[in-house]
Design an enzyme around this catalytic site. Structure first.
Site, PDB file in Angstrom:
ATOM      1  N   ASP A 337       0.530  -1.014   0.085  1.00 27.02           N
ATOM      2  CA  ASP A 337      -0.097   0.045   0.278  1.00 27.02           C
ATOM      3  C   ASP A 337       1.123   1.447   0.494  1.00 27.02           C
ATOM      4  O   ASP A 337       2.194   1.409   0.444  1.00 27.02           O
ATOM      5  CB  ASP A 337      -0.908  -0.003   1.914  1.00 27.02           C
ATOM      6  N   ASP A 648      -4.008  -1.473   5.468  1.00 27.40           N
ATOM      7  CA  ASP A 648      -4.351  -1.363   6.154  1.00 27.40           C
ATOM      8  C   ASP A 648      -5.910  -0.983   6.528  1.00 27.40           C
ATOM      9  O   ASP A 648      -6.147  -1.247   7.901  1.00 27.40           O
ATOM     10  CB  ASP A 648      -3.873  -0.227   6.848  1.00 27.40           C
ATOM     11  N   ASP A 652      -8.229  -3.878   2.303  1.00 28.62           N
ATOM     12  CA  ASP A 652      -7.251  -5.131   1.292  1.00 28.62           C
ATOM     13  C   ASP A 652      -6.991  -6.926   2.334  1.00 28.62           C
ATOM     14  O   ASP A 652      -6.246  -7.310   2.398  1.00 28.62           O
ATOM     15  CB  ASP A 652      -5.911  -4.206   2.621  1.00 28.62           C
TER      16      ASP A 652
END
Length: 912
Positions: A337, A648, A652
């Site tokens: 990410d 996070d 995800d």
């Protein structure tokens, strides 16, 4: 209002693309809400607004599944052998190891179920809903499609809503989309193919209202919501077998075949060559199997990984599943990410543009340390003329601003990064900080009026009064909106005509760098009167800010280290392509002008096969959805890649579940994400991933060292028994003595290698290839030779001592001493498998080695001289002189193994 046909649950497809009136018709509702009776009817049909519990296997079946492992089969086989031999104490010890292993796995399993529980915990507990023509607070679980809900700042959205009223409504959707900036909402329909992050007309269940107010019609509840879709993806993603598990299975199968093959050969030789009695032959074969089976191997693997877990925790990587420690060491691709992992998640003004010049800034995040410099001279301080040029732009930055930058109470007033914290919106925080860097503050100015930011207008304005009583209207917002309302720009001697082409070119230039662009303008105001939105015209355009969430410096270095280690790093983000590309170039993810960015829309148009063909060549993925992330991970895995995925947000969680190693952020990660992951980063830092990969490689190296060390113990013992049977000689070891040497080396020496420091150059070699066996063919050959050396020394010692006429138990005690000391000497060989142990380094770096050696010697002395051990194991006290030959032979074994290692290194270099 007439309820819809209650035989069909009210639903609507793509409500974000429909007018509100059409959504009302589809749902059989209206803006005045439902009646309590109709809501109750619909609740009976669609069920409660809760995410469904996943189906689970009975606990007993989940527990028994942990015995379905090749090495556990070996353990159970050893237990059966012990039962046949009526060695019940040993039987229960081995069974205890197998049962404890199953209990550990049973307790640690279910991360998908826990992830779903974490997602369910994101749902709101109550909601403000319009029922029977009045507003009421009801449990969120009782909401149904067609209900009308209102939202206020701080509310958690209780269901998916099609908005029909929005007043400056902004919703934090980071947990769902990965966007770092709250999403502005309005009521206009969007394109039918818009991604989740672009559906401005919707409010999604589980997200949080950060500002403004809104009302909407419930379009989906429970499992039909966007978050419910993600829950289904988590359940469907499926975890995969780790590289270690595959290698242990392969190694266990090979080992089983070898042991069974050797037992069969021994049976044939004993029966047809020596015509041994069948009962004695079966007993000898069982003794051989006991010697050959490494029953301590599963425990060795578990404990080595557990030690690795402790070591990784010291480096801010908390491990939730043991096998993932080792899997990290096999990672070939890291999908990361962007926000907060590769970047600081602290917006920073990087560029400033006025009519007279361009400027750059130093410093990162919300720490005001740094300066503003001319772009042409980035190392120089601005001149007095340049400071005067910047002053109006910086005044807008600090005065037309609701954010505050304050010292972080958690770290006090000391120096160092992270001592400042933001109270307010990230973008406004960036503007406040750049004003502080320029030495401009809000002291001496009083705010008289304000026009708050509105998503329709895309600007904010304040009316400020200076200490001398003069007033000015200050405006900040989207550049195109401010250019529309401006007529002049700041000149040397006062306002001059607005140069629209110049500003449009500057905006394009900043946007091309991936910067978020905001503009500033001002207008003198009379000494009386209030600020009205109609006053915001005929403005003087002051300049532009280019804002970016800056990369973490340590993450840039960590990415370079990963590339050196042969690990690809790919960024998968919900941000726009331009921003993602700019960050990727700064971080060294990709270089050159031909970098390919794959967007979610492009990915959506690809089949899985098409994606698999390009996935390895694309390092930047933008505007992605949860489904896209899973597809990317699967496409990489189709090429044999071992994939680590970071995240996070709840968006995800499915991809983390599917990846070989799921890595969650411990600070800003949601509970759902942490439960779906195997590794949780306590500091949300990509550099910690690099450290964890290095630790994973070290652990795998040490695990292989431990196995290569352990196997010759069994090999030497089985060789001793095999030679005695083949040649019809007296057994140098009894079965109980075989157990002793297995146990004493397992509880002392075997674990010492788990604490070995990393080998030199561990992060300069490429990742190991997944699959194959834990121990390679050449290493098995190495183990066989070492087994011959230790076993041969033991056989020679036993029969030479026995030939002197001493008691056979005395000779066997000396043989056991030879096995123990030979294994201790070999331990020092195993400290360095790729270089010579004939170095002073062999005495340094791992003090556990010395504690283990001392423990082995102490236990061996108890075995030899304690009367109760003499009775239990048939040992005898040895004279001092009887220790000389085992010690000398052990030193000889150490030197012989070093010579063998040198030959192996030479062979490797010759084939390199």
């Amino acid at each position: 209002m007439t309820p819809r046909d209650t035989q069909v649950p009210p639903t609507v497809t793509r409500p974000f693309a429909l007018d509100v009136a059409e959504v009302e018709r589809e749902l059989g509702s209206q803006r005045s809400g439902l009646s309590s009776a109709e809501a109750a009817e619909r609740l009976e049909i669609v069920g409660r607004n809760e995410l469904p519990e996943p189906p689970r296997q009975p606990a007993i079946l989940r527990f028994l599944a942990h015995f379905n492992d090749t090495l556990i089969y070996i353990l159970l086989g050893a237990a059966v052998i012990k039962a046949i031999m009526a060695d019940w104490l040993d039987f229960w010890v081995i069974m205890a190891v197998a049962i404890i292993n199953a209990i550990i796995g049973f307790v640690q399993e279910g991360r998908a179920e826990k992830a779903l529980a974490g997602i369910r915990g994101m749902l709101s507990s109550d909601a403000s809903v319009r029922r029977d023509g009045a507003w009421a607070t009801v449990p969120a679980a009782e909401l149904v499609p067609g209900d009308v809900v209102r939202l206020m700042p701080g509310d958690k959205v209780p269901a998916d809503l099609r908005l029909f009223q929005s007043f400056q409504l902004r919703i934090d959707e980071a947990a769902l989309t990965g966007e770092s900036v709250p999403s502005s909402k309005d009521i206009e329909p969007v394109s039918a193919d818009a991604g989740v992050g672009d559906r401005r007309s919707m409010a999604f269940s589980g997200t949080i209202v950060s500002a403004g107010q809104g009302r909407g019609i419930v379009t989906a509840t429970g499992g039909q919501t966007e978050i419910g879709t993600i829950q289904a993806l988590v359940g469907e993603a499926g975890s995969i077998t780790t590289p270690l598990t595959k290698q242990l299975d392969s190694f266990g199968r090979v080992l089983t075949i070898v042991i069974l093959g050797m037992a069969a050969v021994m049976l044939l030789i004993g029966r047809f060559l020596h015509d041994m009695p069948f009962g004695d032959l079966i007993s000898a074969t069982i003794g051989f199997a006991v010697a050959a089976i490494p029953e301590g191997l599963p425990a060795l693997v578990t404990i080595t990984l557990a030690i690795g877990v402790q070591q990784m925790a010291k480096r801010n990587a908390i491990t939730r599943k043991l096998a993932s420690v080792e899997t990290l060491g096999a990672v070939t691709t890291v999908c990361s990410d962007k926000t907060g992992t590769l970047t600081k998640n602290e917006m920073t003004v990087r560029r400033l543009v006025t009519a007279h010049g361009a400027y750059v800034t130093t410093g990162l995040g919300y720490d005001p340390a740094g300066r503003i410099s001319p772009a042409a001279q980035p190392d120089a301080d601005p001149s007095p003329e340049q400071r005067r040029d910047l002053a109006p732009l910086l005044a807008v930055a600090t005065l037309c601003n609701d954010a505050h930058i304050v010292p972080d109470p958690s770290v006090g007033q000391g120096d160092g990064p992270g001592r400042w914290t933001l109270v307010g919106e990230p973008t406004e925080g960036a503007l406040k900080v750049v004003a502080m860097k320029g030495g401009v503050s809000s002291d001496g100015a009083r705010r008289v009026g304000v026009v708050p930011f509105d998503s329709a207008n895309k600007f904010m304005a304040t009316l400020n009064e200076a200490s001398d009583g003069s007033r000015a209207i200050l405006v900040k917002g989207a550049p195109d909106r401010l250019l529309e309302r401006s007529r002049t720009q700041r000149g040397d001697a006062g306002p001059v005509a607005l140069d629209i082409p110049f500003w449009e070119g500057a905006i394009d230039d900043l946007s091309a760098q991936g910067l978020r662009v905001l503009a500033a303008a001002r207008k003198p105001a009379p000494a009386d009167g209030e600020l009205q939105i109609d006053d915001l015209h005929e403005l003087e355009f002051l300049g532009l800010w280019g804002i970016l969430d800056p990369p973490r410096p340590e993450a840039i270095e960590a990415i370079a280290d990963c590339h050196t280690a042969g690990i690809r790093v790919k960024m998968i983000t919900g941000d726009h392509a331009g921003t993602a590309l700019a960050i990727s170039r700064e971080m060294g993810l990709a270089a050159g002008d031909e970098v390919r960015v794959l967007t979610g829309t492009e990915l959506e148009a690809m089949s899985q096969d098409q994606l698999a063909r390009v996935v390895q060549d694309v390092d930047v993925y933008a505007r992605t959805s949860p489904e896209h992330k899973i597809r990317i991970v699967r496409a990489l895995q189709s090429h044999g890649e071992v994939v680590a995925m970071t995240g996070d947000g709840v968006n995800d969680a499915p991809a983390l579940t599917r990846a070989d190693v799921g890595i969650a952020m411990g600070i800003k990660g949601t509970e759902a994400t942490k439960e779906a992951a195997e590794i949780v980063l306590a500091d949300d830092n990509f550099a910690t991933i690099r450290s964890a990969i290095r630790e994973g490689r070290r652990i795998y190296d040490n695990l292989r060292k431990s196995v290569v060390f352990l196997l010759p113990t069994n090999g030497a013992q089985s060789l001793v028994i095999l030679v005695a049977i083949v040649f019809g000689l007296a057994l140098p070891l009894t079965p109980v003595q075989v157990l002793w040497i297995n146990m004493v080396t397992a509880i002392t020496l075997s674990l010492a290698l788990a604490y070995e420091p990393a080998e030199r150059g561990i992060m300069t070699r490429p990742p190991r290839k997944p699959g194959g066996s834990l121990v390679s063919g050449s290493e098995l050959g190495f183990v066989a030779v070492v087994s011959l050396l230790i076993g041969g020394a033991t056989i020679g010692l036993f029969y030479s001592v026995a030939a002197t006429g001493v008691d056979i138990d005395y000779a066997r005690t000396e043989a056991v001493a030879m096995l123990a000391l030979g294994q201790l000497a070999y331990l020092f060989n195993c400290r360095f498998m790729t270089r010579s142990s004939l170095t002073l380094d062999v005495f340094r770096g791992n003090r556990i080695i010395w504690w283990s050696a001392a423990a082995l010697i102490a236990l061996q002395l108890v075995y030899t001289y304690a009367p109760f051990m003499n009775d239990l194991f048939g040992s005898r006290p040895l004279s001092v002189g009887s220790w000389v030959l085992p010690v000398v032979l052990s030193i000889a074994i150490f030197l012989a193994v070093e010579a063998l290692k040198a030959l192996r290194r030479r062979s490797v270099h010759a084939h390199a």
